[in-house]
Design a protein around this motif. Structure first.
Motif, PDB file in Angstrom:
ATOM      1  N   VAL A  86       3.499 -14.111   0.038  1.00 17.87           N
ATOM      2  CA  VAL A  86       4.214 -14.231   1.319  1.00 17.87           C
ATOM      3  C   VAL A  86       5.530 -13.438   1.302  1.00 17.87           C
ATOM      4  CG1 VAL A  86       5.317 -15.840   2.923  1.00 17.87           C
ATOM      5  CG2 VAL A  86       3.088 -16.389   1.940  1.00 17.87           C
ATOM      6  N   PRO A  87       6.356 -13.553   0.264  1.00 16.34           N
ATOM      7  CA  PRO A  87       7.576 -12.729   0.245  1.00 16.34           C
ATOM      8  C   PRO A  87       7.278 -11.224   0.230  1.00 16.34           C
ATOM      9  CG  PRO A  87       7.753 -14.505  -1.347  1.00 16.34           C
ATOM     10  CD  PRO A  87       6.361 -14.527  -0.834  1.00 16.34           C
ATOM     11  N   LEU A  88       6.218 -10.804  -0.469  1.00 15.00           N
ATOM     12  CA  LEU A  88       5.864  -9.380  -0.474  1.00 15.00           C
ATOM     13  C   LEU A  88       5.381  -8.924   0.903  1.00 15.00           C
ATOM     14  CD1 LEU A  88       4.126  -8.900  -3.933  1.00 15.00           C
ATOM     15  CD2 LEU A  88       6.313  -7.944  -3.183  1.00 15.00           C
ATOM     16  N   GLN A  89       4.665  -9.794   1.600  1.00 22.37           N
ATOM     17  CA  GLN A  89       4.232  -9.453   2.963  1.00 22.37           C
ATOM     18  C   GLN A  89       5.443  -9.288   3.875  1.00 22.37           C
ATOM     19  OE1 GLN A  89       1.554 -12.755   3.662  1.00 22.37           O
ATOM     20  NE2 GLN A  89      -0.249 -11.488   3.234  1.00 22.37           N
ATOM     21  N   ARG A  90       6.439 -10.160   3.728  1.00 21.70           N
ATOM     22  CA  ARG A  90       7.660 -10.045   4.537  1.00 21.70           C
ATOM     23  C   ARG A  90       8.384  -8.742   4.189  1.00 21.70           C
ATOM     24  NH1 ARG A  90       9.993 -13.845   7.847  1.00 21.70           N
ATOM     25  NH2 ARG A  90       7.773 -13.980   8.254  1.00 21.70           N
ATOM     26  N   ALA A  91       8.450  -8.399   2.916  1.00 21.21           N
ATOM     27  CA  ALA A  91       9.066  -7.134   2.504  1.00 21.21           C
ATOM     28  C   ALA A  91       8.313  -5.951   3.100  1.00 21.21           C
ATOM     29  CB  ALA A  91       9.096  -7.044   0.977  1.00 21.21           C
ATOM     30  N   ASP A  92       6.994  -6.023   3.129  1.00 18.19           N
ATOM     31  CA  ASP A  92       6.187  -4.948   3.729  1.00 18.19           C
ATOM     32  C   ASP A  92       6.487  -4.780   5.219  1.00 18.19           C
ATOM     33  OD1 ASP A  92       4.943  -4.209   1.381  1.00 18.19           O
ATOM     34  OD2 ASP A  92       3.147  -5.419   1.742  1.00 18.19           O
ATOM     35  N   GLN A  93       6.751  -5.882   5.912  1.00 13.84           N
ATOM     36  CA  GLN A  93       7.110  -5.795   7.327  1.00 13.84           C
ATOM     37  C   GLN A  93       8.434  -5.037   7.506  1.00 13.84           C
ATOM     38  OE1 GLN A  93       6.620 -10.173   7.930  1.00 13.84           O
ATOM     39  NE2 GLN A  93       5.725  -9.527   9.879  1.00 13.84           N
ATOM     40  N   ILE A  94       9.374  -5.303   6.640  1.00 13.57           N
ATOM     41  CA  ILE A  94      10.669  -4.612   6.712  1.00 13.57           C
ATOM     42  C   ILE A  94      10.473  -3.129   6.399  1.00 13.57           C
ATOM     43  CG2 ILE A  94      12.964  -4.448   5.670  1.00 13.57           C
ATOM     44  CD1 ILE A  94      12.672  -7.550   5.170  1.00 13.57           C
ATOM     45  N   ILE A  95       9.686  -2.827   5.376  1.00 15.80           N
ATOM     46  CA  ILE A  95       9.406  -1.435   5.008  1.00 15.80           C
ATOM     47  C   ILE A  95       8.780  -0.693   6.181  1.00 15.80           C
ATOM     48  CG2 ILE A  95       7.920   0.014   3.551  1.00 15.80           C
ATOM     49  CD1 ILE A  95       8.481  -2.079   1.286  1.00 15.80           C
ATOM     50  N   ALA A 119      10.201  -1.973  -2.299  1.00 15.84           N
ATOM     51  CA  ALA A 119      10.533  -3.337  -2.714  1.00 15.84           C
ATOM     52  C   ALA A 119      10.258  -3.494  -4.206  1.00 15.84           C
ATOM     53  CB  ALA A 119       9.698  -4.340  -1.924  1.00 15.84           C
ATOM     54  N   ILE A 120      11.189  -4.152  -4.880  1.00 16.56           N
ATOM     55  CA  ILE A 120      11.015  -4.452  -6.304  1.00 16.56           C
ATOM     56  C   ILE A 120      11.323  -5.938  -6.502  1.00 16.56           C
ATOM     57  CG2 ILE A 120      11.781  -3.981  -8.653  1.00 16.56           C
ATOM     58  CD1 ILE A 120      12.573  -1.174  -7.723  1.00 16.56           C
ATOM     59  N   PRO A 121      10.286  -6.778  -6.631  1.00 19.02           N
ATOM     60  CA  PRO A 121      10.527  -8.218  -6.799  1.00 19.02           C
ATOM     61  C   PRO A 121      11.300  -8.514  -8.080  1.00 19.02           C
ATOM     62  CG  PRO A 121       8.202  -7.760  -6.355  1.00 19.02           C
ATOM     63  CD  PRO A 121       8.868  -6.442  -6.612  1.00 19.02           C
ATOM     64  N   LEU A 122      12.179  -9.497  -7.989  1.00 18.37           N
ATOM     65  CA  LEU A 122      12.944  -9.950  -9.144  1.00 18.37           C
ATOM     66  C   LEU A 122      12.318 -11.221  -9.692  1.00 18.37           C
ATOM     67  CD1 LEU A 122      16.544  -9.473  -7.685  1.00 18.37           C
ATOM     68  CD2 LEU A 122      15.281  -7.916  -9.176  1.00 18.37           C
ATOM     69  N   PRO A 123      12.510 -11.515 -10.972  1.00 18.72           N
ATOM     70  CA  PRO A 123      11.980 -12.767 -11.512  1.00 18.72           C
ATOM     71  C   PRO A 123      12.595 -13.963 -10.775  1.00 18.72           C
ATOM     72  CG  PRO A 123      12.731 -11.324 -13.285  1.00 18.72           C
ATOM     73  CD  PRO A 123      13.179 -10.709 -11.993  1.00 18.72           C
ATOM     74  N   GLN A 125      14.603 -17.157  -9.799  1.00 21.09           N
ATOM     75  CA  GLN A 125      15.847 -17.723 -10.336  1.00 21.09           C
ATOM     76  C   GLN A 125      16.275 -18.897  -9.479  1.00 21.09           C
ATOM     77  OE1 GLN A 125      18.973 -14.825 -10.483  1.00 21.09           O
ATOM     78  NE2 GLN A 125      17.656 -13.236 -11.294  1.00 21.09           N
ATOM     79  N   ASN A 126      16.704 -19.963 -10.108  1.00 22.33           N
ATOM     80  CA  ASN A 126      17.257 -21.119  -9.401  1.00 22.33           C
ATOM     81  C   ASN A 126      16.350 -21.596  -8.264  1.00 22.33           C
ATOM     82  OD1 ASN A 126      19.570 -20.908 -11.057  1.00 22.33           O
ATOM     83  ND2 ASN A 126      20.453 -19.417  -9.653  1.00 22.33           N
ATOM     84  N   GLY A 127      15.060 -21.586  -8.478  1.00 19.81           N
ATOM     85  CA  GLY A 127      14.129 -22.079  -7.479  1.00 19.81           C
ATOM     86  C   GLY A 127      13.922 -21.144  -6.304  1.00 19.81           C
ATOM     87  N   SER A 128      14.239 -19.870  -6.482  1.00 20.00           N
ATOM     88  CA  SER A 128      14.095 -18.913  -5.389  1.00 20.00           C
ATOM     89  C   SER A 128      13.517 -17.610  -5.919  1.00 20.00           C
ATOM     90  CB  SER A 128      15.460 -18.651  -4.746  1.00 20.00           C
ATOM     91  OG  SER A 128      15.350 -17.738  -3.679  1.00 20.00           O
ATOM     92  N   LEU A 129      12.653 -16.993  -5.109  1.00 23.23           N
ATOM     93  CA  LEU A 129      12.128 -15.671  -5.427  1.00 23.23           C
ATOM     94  C   LEU A 129      12.825 -14.673  -4.520  1.00 23.23           C
ATOM     95  CD1 LEU A 129       9.939 -13.994  -6.977  1.00 23.23           C
ATOM     96  CD2 LEU A 129       8.555 -14.225  -4.919  1.00 23.23           C
ATOM     97  N   MET A 130      13.290 -13.574  -5.082  1.00 21.61           N
ATOM     98  CA  MET A 130      13.978 -12.553  -4.300  1.00 21.61           C
ATOM     99  C   MET A 130      13.229 -11.232  -4.395  1.00 21.61           C
ATOM    100  SD  MET A 130      17.961 -13.379  -5.139  1.00 21.61           S
ATOM    101  CE  MET A 130      17.744 -13.314  -6.898  1.00 21.61           C
ATOM    102  N   VAL A 131      13.040 -10.597  -3.234  1.00 20.42           N
ATOM    103  CA  VAL A 131      12.395  -9.291  -3.167  1.00 20.42           C
ATOM    104  C   VAL A 131      13.337  -8.350  -2.413  1.00 20.42           C
ATOM    105  CG1 VAL A 131      10.368  -7.975  -2.462  1.00 20.42           C
ATOM    106  CG2 VAL A 131      10.114 -10.380  -3.130  1.00 20.42           C
ATOM    107  N   PRO A 132      14.164  -7.585  -3.132  1.00 20.87           N
ATOM    108  CA  PRO A 132      15.034  -6.628  -2.459  1.00 20.87           C
ATOM    109  C   PRO A 132      14.232  -5.441  -1.908  1.00 20.87           C
ATOM    110  CG  PRO A 132      15.851  -7.147  -4.667  1.00 20.87           C
ATOM    111  CD  PRO A 132      14.458  -7.685  -4.556  1.00 20.87           C
ATOM    112  N   VAL A 133      14.505  -5.091  -0.657  1.00 20.84           N
ATOM    113  CA  VAL A 133      13.928  -3.908  -0.018  1.00 20.84           C
ATOM    114  C   VAL A 133      15.059  -2.892   0.107  1.00 20.84           C
ATOM    115  CG1 VAL A 133      12.847  -2.973   2.051  1.00 20.84           C
ATOM    116  CG2 VAL A 133      12.233  -5.271   1.252  1.00 20.84           C
ATOM    117  N   THR A 134      14.873  -1.722  -0.484  1.00 22.63           N
ATOM    118  CA  THR A 134      15.896  -0.683  -0.475  1.00 22.63           C
ATOM    119  C   THR A 134      15.572   0.354   0.583  1.00 22.63           C
ATOM    120  OG1 THR A 134      16.319  -1.043  -2.824  1.00 22.63           O
ATOM    121  CG2 THR A 134      17.047   1.052  -1.900  1.00 22.63           C
ATOM    122  N   ILE A 135      16.526   0.548   1.511  1.00 23.50           N
ATOM    123  CA  ILE A 135      16.385   1.507   2.601  1.00 23.50           C
ATOM    124  C   ILE A 135      17.459   2.578   2.380  1.00 23.50           C
ATOM    125  CG2 ILE A 135      16.498   1.843   5.103  1.00 23.50           C
ATOM    126  CD1 ILE A 135      15.951  -1.323   5.203  1.00 23.50           C
TER     127      ILE A 135
END
Length: 142
Positions: A86-95, A119-123, A125-135
């Motif tokens: 789901v987070p990767l799909q959201r990142a794909d929408q932004i891309i 997008a490069i997903p991060l491991p 942390q603290n109960g959250s998954l982060m997927v930074p999208v770089t534009i």
């Protein structure tokens, strides 16, 4: 209406992000703006914007227009238990919303997305998954 090249670049990119319709909708944490607003709890799923302009460069001999380059990073935050799809799909929408060669305008400033965002997903942390999208963007201005 912002003044200054960097302010106009940020506004053009941010306006584009705000025009993205997401289902379900997600709150956006903008730079230097209280998040969440006073009296509200922080959502487990949200977007976080980071604006990173780089130094300018002159690409002509003598005085001329300056090349402004930088990154707007939109980090997709998802609470634990959602997995990575789901987070990767959201990142794909932004891309997809910021395609390579996209041209944006704000107060006479022309901004171009010069490379396909990634997008490069991060491991987790603290109960959250982060997927930074770089534009990555560039603009040529006086």
């Amino acid at each position: 209406m912002p003044t200054g090249v960097e302010a106009n670049i940020f506004k053009a990119l941010m306006d584009r992000l705000l025009a993205l319709t997401l289902t379900p909708a997600q709150a956006i944490a903008a730079p230097n703006v209280a998040f969440p607003p006073a009296g509200q709890t922080k959502p487990k799923d949200y977007l976080e914007v980071t604006f990173l302009p780089n130094r300018t460069a002159t690409r002509t001999v003598g005085p001329g227009r300056q090349q402004h380059r930088g990154i707007m990073q939109v980090t997709v935050h998802y609470g634990s238990g959602t997995g990575i799809v789901v987070p990767l799909q959201r990142a794909d929408q932004i891309i997809a919303h910021f395609p390579k060669d996209l041209i944006l305008y704000e107060s006479g400033v022309r901004v171009k997305v010069y490379r396909k965002p990634y997008a490069i997903p991060l491991p987790p942390q603290n109960g959250s998954l982060m997927v930074p999208v770089t534009i990555e963007y560039e603009s040529f201005n006086a």
